[in-house]
Structure formats: structure tokens, C-alpha cells
Design a protein around this motif. Structure first.
Motif, PDB file in Angstrom:
ATOM      1  N   ASN A  34       0.827  -1.212   0.000  1.00 44.30           N
ATOM      2  CA  ASN A  34       0.000   0.000   0.000  1.00 44.30           C
ATOM      3  C   ASN A  34       0.861   1.263   0.000  1.00 44.30           C
ATOM      4  OD1 ASN A  34      -2.553  -1.212  -0.088  1.00 44.30           O
ATOM      5  ND2 ASN A  34      -2.435  -1.733   2.098  1.00 44.30           N
ATOM      6  N   PRO A  47      -4.436   0.416   6.496  1.00 47.71           N
ATOM      7  CA  PRO A  47      -3.471  -0.007   5.459  1.00 47.71           C
ATOM      8  C   PRO A  47      -2.781  -1.342   5.708  1.00 47.71           C
ATOM      9  CG  PRO A  47      -2.599   1.821   6.741  1.00 47.71           C
ATOM     10  CD  PRO A  47      -4.017   1.634   7.182  1.00 47.71           C
ATOM     11  N   PRO A  99      -4.107  -4.716  -0.663  1.00 50.21           N
ATOM     12  CA  PRO A  99      -4.256  -3.541  -1.530  1.00 50.21           C
ATOM     13  C   PRO A  99      -5.589  -3.447  -2.263  1.00 50.21           C
ATOM     14  CG  PRO A  99      -2.086  -4.502  -1.800  1.00 50.21           C
ATOM     15  CD  PRO A  99      -2.847  -5.434  -0.911  1.00 50.21           C
TER      16      PRO A  99
END
Ligand code: SF4
Length: 382
Positions: free
Chosen positions: A214, A257, A261
Motif C-alpha cells: 500500500n 493499510p 491492496p
């Protein structure tokens, strides 16, 4: 597919049942003295603990708060603690970095870490003269246990030209081997700063492969990572996001995060726990879902009564090892003290200090959503 459950108000952790047995075993009763000390606290948790259950919880809360005063102790409560711990006995609340900063500055002799073991180690690294306790030795972390100090030494041998950044969710041994630490609030800032300092276009970011992927999507720096993952956040998927949108039209989806992704690609906003909490406070969405640990939603919900929370339920089994009962026992017996070899502590502190020396951001960095996931190199541990 994640184990998504719309769990309604609060997760099904049977805190009051456990508390009743624990209070009884210790001869603690909901008497007039306890009522006077605790009844003003009940509104803080009334969407989590029913009025019938409160008499079982209140004696433990009173006993813990009395012991804190007697021993000049404070409790650092992570966002993933259940609301009884987070709201009723936590003196400082927040993410791991916020809590570590409090550990360094607080005027107390004893710190009880209501979080997992690497967090207690971070407190000890920054506050070596204080007694740091953790109430359960079972409170580990899948990310922290995915990598060791010797693993980092091998990485440095294999990639001698690149700086190694470690996420703070690691042991002191790992931090001691790395050049700098980062959090989910500042990972992209740290990666770019260390690349500039080393005059390189490549940085190694361990151990969370999803955080690394990410971050890679947010920066032009090439990132190499390690195959670690948070067992809570890796369960979420883009299919979950689609299912939530279909089941709850108009819902705003926020993701941490540490999620894969494709989850960030589909979410409306992404950031650290502090960034997620700030978003809810500042934007007051009508209906929101936080793709992160269960208790985070409970704790943010209690501070934002006007927001309707859809609660996906992925519990962290490690965080849930911490209970009111074992916090009381830990303070009574001063047990499970966290100790770190002094050489390791000094080296680990240098990595944390390198991060803290960077310009302080006014707000935690948000991760841009909607970006296509990137393929990055994942180091083979063998
Ligand atoms: S939520 Fe994930 S990163 Fe946090 S303690 Fe649990 S396993 Fe570790």
C-alpha cells in the motif's frame, strides 16, 4: 472472504460474565463505596454493558483505579481494547505510537500496557526507568512474530545498499537491527525520508507485506518487503467491500493499510487507526464501516453517537487476551514485568528516535484509495 459479521452494538465478548466470577472470587462487591467511585463512569460504556451487568464490572474498575493511585501507575490503552478497559481504566488511549510517546513523558512509576507485547516493549525502550507490566503473556502479534532479529541481519547481508525500515509492530530485537521505524500514520513519509538520506531509490520495509504494497502505491520509491501479515486485517477482501456496499447503500468504507491492496483500492478512505478516528469525527458520515479490529468500531462509536456504525467483526485474539481481571491481578502482584537487554534497547531506541526526529505531521497521512495494487518484491525467508 473475511469472517464478516454485522455484530450490532458491540462485539460478543462476555466481559460482564467473566467479571462477575472474577469480582466474586476476590471478595469484591458492588457496595455503596464502589457505587460512589464508579457510577459516574457507566454512561461511557452503556452501549456495551447493560445496567444488569454493571454491578459485576464496577468492583473490578474501582479496584484497578484504587491500585493505580496507590502505586502511581498508569494504564496505556490501545484502540483495540474492549470499551470497559479503553473507557473505564485507560489513562491514555490511542494507537501504538501515541501510547509510546505517553510512556516516555508520563510522570508515573509503573506503566501497565493494555495492548500487545511489542507495544509494552516499545514503552520500555522509551521509558527505561519505569516499571512496565503487561497483564497477559499470551498477548502476542502475528506480524511481530513473523520476523526476528537474525532475519533482519540476513536481509541486510543480502541487500547491503538499501536502508531497512521496520513497522513499529515488531519486537525490540528486530527494531535494534533496523535503521528506522515507521507507523501506519507516517510510513510513506519515513520511506521517502530514508531514501533521500541514503541517496537510493529502493527501501526495504518489513514485516507487513500489505502495508508495504500500500505504501508502494503512494510513492515513487521502489519497495522490497517481507511476507508478514496481520491476521486480523489480511482477512478483509474487495469482495467484502462490495458485499457491504450492496447490503448498506450509502455506507462510507474506511480501511486500515494493513488490509490487502485491493481493499484500499475499493475503500473510500484509508489510514492509520488515528486517521480513521479523525475521519469519523471530522466528516460525521451518516453510516460508516471501519475495516479493522472490532473494538476500534466500539470505541470510535462511543465518541460519535450521531454516526451509524456497521461493524465487521474481525477480532484480534491477541489483543483480547487483555481483560479487566488480568489487569487487576497484574497490578496487585506487579507481575509480568517487561525487560529488555540494555544493548538491544539502546539500538532499538536509535531506530525509533530516527523516526521521531522527522518533522512532525499535523495529521496522520491518509492513503490515497482507488489506486491499482502494485506487484513488489517479497523477500523469501529461506
Ligand atoms: S491486530 Fe494484527 S497487528 Fe495488531 S496485534 Fe493483532 S495481529 Fe498484531
Amino acid at each position: 472472504m473475511a469472517r464478516l459479521i454485522d455484530s450490532g452494538p458491540g462485539c460478543p465478548t462476555p466481559t460482564p460474565l467473566r467479571a462477575a466470577t472474577a469480582a466474586e472470587a476476590r471478595g469484591l462487591a458492588y457496595d455503596d463505596e464502589v457505587k460512589e467511585k464508579t457510577d459516574h463512569l457507566y454512561p461511557l460504556v452503556n452501549d456495551f454493558i447493560t445496567p444488569m451487568e454493571w454491578p459485576a464490572v464496577a468492583p473490578l474498575v474501582a479496584a484497578i483505579n484504587d491500585l493505580k493511585a496507590e502505586k502511581n501507575a498508569v494504564i496505556l490503552a490501545h484502540n483495540y481494547m474492549t470499551p470497559d478497559i479503553f473507557r473505564l481504566v485507560g489513562d491514555f488511549r490511542g494507537d501504538s505510537l501515541q501510547l509510546a510517546r505517553e510512556a516516555a513523558n508520563v510522570d508515573a512509576d509503573v506503566i501497565v500496557q493494555a495492548g500487545v507485547h511489542f507495544m509494552a516493549e516499545t514503552s520500555k525502550i522509551l521509558a527505561p526507568s519505569k516499571t512496565v507490566l503487561i497483564s497477559s503473556l499470551e498477548a502476542g502479534c502475528s506480524l511481530a512474530s513473523s520476523i526476528t532479529g537474525p532475519d533482519v541481519r540476513l536481509i541486510k547481508e543480502r541487500y547491503p545498499d538499501y536502508p531497512v525500515v521496520t513497522y513499529v509492530n515488531t519486537t525490540a530485537d528486530v527494531k535494534a537491527e533496523c535503521h528506522i521505524t515507521c507507523t501506519s500514520s507516517n510510513a510513506a513519509q519515513v520511506v521517502e525520508a530514508v531514501a533521500k538520506e541514503w541517496n537510493t531509490d529502493t527501501v526495504i520495509l518489513v514485516p507487513d507485506q500489505y502495508l508495504a504494497k500500500n505504501v508502494a502505491a503512494q510513492t515513487n520509491i521502489r519497495i522490497i518487503t517481507w511476507p508478514g501479515a496481520c491476521e486480523v486485517h489480511e482477512l478483509f477482501s474487495a469482495d467484502d467491500v462490495d458485499a457491504l456496499r450492496e447490503a448498506h447503500p450509502g455506507v462510507v468504507i474506511l480501511a486500515h493499510p494493513e488490509c490487502p491492496p485491493d481493499v484500499l483500492e475499493s475503500a473510500d478512505f484509508a489510514g492509520s487507526t488515528a486517521a480513521l478516528a479523525n475521519y469519523v469525527k471530522d466528516e460525521s458520515p451518516a453510516k460508516v464501516v471501519l475495516l479493522t479490529e472490532c473494538s476500534m468500531s466500539d470505541n470510535v462509536a462511543s465518541e460519535n453517537p450521531g454516526v451509524d456504525f456497521v461493524r465487521p467483526c474481525n477480532l484480534c485474539p491477541h489483543m483480547k487476551q487483555i481483560t479487566l481481571e488480568n489487569i487487576l491481578e497484574c497490578l496487585q502482584e506487579m507481575k509480568h514485568e517487561v525487560t529488555i537487554d540494555e544493548d538491544v534497547r539502546v539500538q532499538a531506541k536509535a531506530a525509533i528516535d530516527a523516526m521521531l526526529a522527522l518533522p512532525k505531521m499535523a495529521n496522520p497521512l491518509a492513503f490515497e484509495t482507488g489506486l491499482k495494487p502494485m506487484d513488489i518484491e517479497v523477500i523469501s525467508p529461506n
